[in-house]
Design a protein around this motif. Sequence first.
Motif, short mmCIF file in Angstrom:
data_model
loop_
_atom_site.label_atom_id
_atom_site.label_comp_id
_atom_site.label_asym_id
_atom_site.label_seq_id
_atom_site.Cartn_x
_atom_site.Cartn_y
_atom_site.Cartn_z
N UNK A 257 0.82 -1.22 0.00
CA UNK A 257 0.00 0.00 0.00
C UNK A 257 0.85 1.27 0.00
N UNK A 258 2.15 1.11 0.10
CA UNK A 258 3.03 2.27 0.16
C UNK A 258 3.36 2.84 -1.22
N UNK A 259 3.52 1.94 -2.18
CA UNK A 259 4.04 2.34 -3.48
C UNK A 259 3.21 3.33 -4.26
N UNK A 260 1.89 3.10 -4.35
CA UNK A 260 1.06 3.95 -5.21
C UNK A 260 0.98 5.40 -4.73
N UNK A 261 0.65 5.65 -3.44
CA UNK A 261 0.61 7.05 -3.01
C UNK A 261 1.99 7.71 -3.05
N UNK A 262 3.05 6.94 -2.76
CA UNK A 262 4.39 7.51 -2.80
C UNK A 262 4.79 7.85 -4.23
N UNK A 263 4.39 6.99 -5.18
CA UNK A 263 4.69 7.26 -6.59
C UNK A 263 4.00 8.53 -7.06
N UNK A 264 2.75 8.73 -6.61
CA UNK A 264 2.02 9.95 -6.99
C UNK A 264 2.71 11.18 -6.40
N UNK A 265 3.21 11.06 -5.18
CA UNK A 265 3.91 12.19 -4.55
C UNK A 265 5.22 12.47 -5.27
N UNK A 266 5.98 11.42 -5.57
CA UNK A 266 7.27 11.58 -6.26
C UNK A 266 7.08 12.24 -7.63
N UNK A 267 5.98 11.90 -8.30
CA UNK A 267 5.73 12.44 -9.65
C UNK A 267 5.64 13.96 -9.63
#
Length: 226
Positions: free
Chosen positions: A12-22
């Motif tokens: 569950x960490x990857x998707x929200x973190x990826x959106x933030x990194x983008x």
Amino acid sequence: MPRILLIDDDAQLGEPLAAYFARFGLELHQATRPSEGLARLREGGFDAVILDVMLPEQDGFAVCRAIRAEGDVPVLMLTARGEVMDRVVGLELGADDYLPKPFEPRELVARITTVLRRRRAVPADARLRFDGLVIDPVTRSVERQGEAVELTGTEFELLLVLAREPGRVFGRDDILNQLRGHEAELYTRAVDIVVSRLRRKLEPLAAIKTLRNAGYALALRPQAHG
């Protein structure tokens, strides 16, 4: 756009973190198992790795060791808050930085950006030559008595700091500020670890001098640039 690989079993960490990194121009991908992460790294195309210590199959230290055995991609390790020994072990294995969990995404982005900026920086000056040692800031390569020496990103940056002002004594805080920015959490034990590792790799040259209660200096005599 720089590509970052997150190796963490929290799906569950990857998707929200990826959106933030983008939002910061960074492309984040996640592998939830070490075997998957190592396989993707071998395919190439990643500029840095964020590696959790607590993983299934094998712990992050073993994964870091495997990554270092195959290349020099920058590694930032995620450690349990307060576990200083985890940080020490990670740095000894060649990690470029660490961040305790739980973390603020903004700080993680800042740390990764710093690591990437160090790696991308291509100084314009010529190779630095000393008795028995040649440092090339452009190709980020080091030769000791004519033989190539494999250094991690942090080891290379530390050597470069010392080599640009040979003979100058750099205190631990000076070194940390040069390597990780003035707002980095000071962790002076980390400097000692990296210096010790670098000193071993440069043997039999007595390249780094320790001045008690003062810091470190490059002890080699400079030669003419070329």
